[in-house]
Motif scaffolding. Structure first.
Motif, PDB file in Angstrom:
ATOM      1  N   ASP A  89       0.865  -1.179   0.000  1.00  0.00           N
ATOM      2  CA  ASP A  89       0.000   0.000   0.000  1.00  0.00           C
ATOM      3  C   ASP A  89       0.906   1.234   0.000  1.00  0.00           C
ATOM      4  O   ASP A  89       1.776   1.373   0.871  1.00  0.00           O
ATOM      5  N   VAL A 145       0.071  -5.760   0.316  1.00  0.00           N
ATOM      6  CA  VAL A 145      -1.342  -5.946  -0.031  1.00  0.00           C
ATOM      7  C   VAL A 145      -1.623  -7.432  -0.185  1.00  0.00           C
ATOM      8  O   VAL A 145      -0.703  -8.257  -0.248  1.00  0.00           O
ATOM      9  N   GLY A 165      -3.422  -8.100  -5.295  1.00  0.00           N
ATOM     10  CA  GLY A 165      -3.849  -6.722  -5.112  1.00  0.00           C
ATOM     11  C   GLY A 165      -2.908  -5.730  -5.773  1.00  0.00           C
ATOM     12  O   GLY A 165      -1.748  -6.025  -6.043  1.00  0.00           O
ATOM     13  N   THR A 166      -3.418  -4.532  -6.013  1.00  0.00           N
ATOM     14  CA  THR A 166      -2.653  -3.480  -6.677  1.00  0.00           C
ATOM     15  C   THR A 166      -1.987  -2.574  -5.652  1.00  0.00           C
ATOM     16  O   THR A 166      -2.577  -2.247  -4.610  1.00  0.00           O
ATOM     17  N   ALA A 219       0.693  -5.351  -9.814  1.00  0.00           N
ATOM     18  CA  ALA A 219       0.123  -6.449  -9.043  1.00  0.00           C
ATOM     19  C   ALA A 219       0.940  -7.697  -9.335  1.00  0.00           C
ATOM     20  O   ALA A 219       1.401  -7.901 -10.459  1.00  0.00           O
TER      21      ALA A 219
END
Length: 531
Positions: free
Chosen positions: A366, A373, A377-378, A415
């Protein structure tokens, strides 16, 4: 490892009996009788003579030597000459604006500047005196005010070579500068030679050059890739090496036809400029078995065009992602089959493959908390590598600000899939709500074959602005509407001639400069903390 150290590199090759022949697209800017062909022994002698020039200029061990000139491979030879006397070469692209060069030279606090009279004159016309930024200036081509001409330092011999400490600064190269003033990346022998060049100098199956290869390169030789590529490729001793100083097709074509490559590495910008050549039946890429690209994202139609152009049965394209600070971080091998699908919403070249085995680790965090993440997730892509640079010249605190717990923030959003592959989305500073700049740009290139360059700029208020350069300067409205039908909403496209796009030395678009020009200096949407 020692044979890869720049200072005595060509001497070591000559002692080993390396028979590689070098062919240049034009004579070097280092005056040497206008030659365009060299053997390894010739190059060793040229590096020794250039080291003597620097010695006569007053350069001593530990001094920083800035090299600033038109793009050509003698950037690398001058870097080797500086390293031969224990100095630290700092390579600056001649395509940078004079005010940027002035700032970078101030940050370097260089003991000497090696340049050309034409380069000094162009800066002076723009109101910048580059000779005032360094203690001594040497001009390679002609006399100039405030500079020592080459004729005054010829004929001097350098001192005996002293091997540098593995942790001492070895060379300084600058980043591309797409989002602002480039950073001056300081590499050591440990990072540049032992970690980056040595890994590539091993003979890997399929992806390394062979003794019977003709290896061609087109890049910005002021960037770090020019030096590491030279060390690794020449160590593998291919039959021929072809070095191109320009990305323009009309300049490259005669050289590529005279010395048809079997291995070709070029910047994405060069590949795009040469793409029309690939469509000809007797194209100069018919013998290429291995294509490689570094520096920037490559567009799917470009890869497809070259893999179609070669007559090899199973050609391979190696896409490498990395940064000046880290060297290669991931790689992916592309084939005709993997880029067969055209016009997809999520192009295949956004998948950058897996981290370099045993060399690199990646994680996605994050951007606000730097906490990892969930899988898939990005977030902000961070890297852990022993090849990380030692810092930034004149901005040492900046590297600390981009590092946390041994991890380096790349500034890219992406990601990591459950299979461990990296999918690149955007630069953090350029992020598009609901989409990704680089991905949208890929789609536009794939669906609009006449587009040479596509750039998507976000705005604080209003739809993102697509900026397009096409081969004939026109854009068909129906084709545009079809191309963007399933994309996030975009504004009306702005058409610009390619020669009006502000480009870096590697052919990347200087996005912030384009924003300043077209969006009245509107700030980029991201924080810019990781640039």
């Amino acid at each position: 490892m020692r044979t890869l150290e720049p200072g005595l590199f060509f001497d070591a090759l000559a002692d080993r009996g390396t028979r590689t022949r070098v062919h240049l697209s034009r004579p070097l800017d280092i005056p040497d009788d206008g030659r365009t062909a060299y053997g390894v022994e010739d190059l060793a002698g040229l590096v020794t003579r250039a080291a003597g020039w620097l010695t006569a200029l007053g350069v001593t061990r530990g001094d920083r030597v800035a090299v600033l000139k038109p793009n050509h491979w003698d950037y690398v030879l001058l870097a080797c000459a500086a390293a031969r006397i224990g100095a630290v070469p700092a390579l600056l692209s001649g395509s940078l604006p004079p005010e940027t060069l002035h700032l970078l030279l101030k940050r370097l606090d260089a003991g000497a500047l090696v340049t050309t009279a034409d380069t000094l004159a162009a800066a002076h016309t723009a109101g910048t005196d580059l000779t005032a930024c360094t203690r001594r200036t040497l001009t390679l081509d002609a006399p100039a005010p405030g500079a020592v001409p080459l004729a005054d330092v010829r004929g001097h011999r350098p001192p005996s070579f002293q091997r540098p400490s593995a942790q001492a600064p070895l060379a300084i190269m600058h980043t591309s500068g797409t989002t602002g003033v480039p950073k001056l990346v300081v590499h050591t022998t440990a990072s540049l030679v032992h970690r980056i060049a040595a890994a590539e100098a091993r003979r890997w199956p399929l992806v390394s050059s062979r003794p019977n290869d003709t290896v061609a390169q087109a890049t910005s030789y002021a960037h770090g890739r020019g030096l590491t590529w030279t060390l690794s490729v020449f160590a593998l001793a291919p039959r021929e090496v072809v070095l191109l100083d320009s990305f323009e097709a009309e300049h490259a074509e005669p050289v590529l036809r005279a010395h048809r490559p079997t291995v070709l590495e070029a910047t994405p910008a060069a590949y795009v400029r040469w793409q029309p050549l690939a469509a000809a039946p007797d194209n100069p890429f018919r013998r290429v078995r291995l294509f490689l690209n570094t520096f920037d994202a490559i567009h799917p139609p470009t890869v497809r065009a070259y893999l179609t152009a070669t007559r090899r049965r199973l050609p391979l394209w190696v896409q490498v992602w990395g940064q000046s600070e880290t060297g290669p971080l991931t790689f992916r091998c592309l084939t005709r089959r993997s880029v067969r699908a055209a016009g997809e919403r999520h192009p295949t070249t956004r998948d950058l493959g897996r981290p370099v085995p045993g060399k690199t680790r990646l994680r996605v965090v994050d951007p606000a908390t730097l906490r990892p993440v969930a899988p898939g997730g990005t977030g902000l892509v961070m890297a852990r590598t022993k090849a990380l640079c030692a810092g930034y010249a004149g901005e040492q605190e900046r590297l600390s600000a981009k590092s946390a717990g041994g991890w380096f923030a790349t500034g890219d959003l992406g990601a990591i899939t459950r299979s461990g592959r990296l999918r690149l989305l955007d630069r953090e500073v350029d992020a598009v709500p609901g989409g990704a700049c680089v991905e949208i740009e890929d789609v536009l290139h794939d669906r609009l074959p006449d587009v040479v360059e596509a750039v998507v700029l976000t705005r604080p208020n209003g739809l993102p602005l697509p900026v397009l350069a096409t081969r004939d300067g026109t854009l068909h409205r129906d084709a545009w509407r079809r191309a963007v039908a399933d994309l996030p909403p975009l504004g009306e496209p702005a058409l610009l001639p390619l020669d009006r796009l502000p480009l870096t030395a590697t052919g990347k678009v200087r996005r912030q400069e384009l924003r300043d020009r077209l969006l009245d200096g509107a700030p980029a949407p991201g924080t810019g903390r990781w640039t």
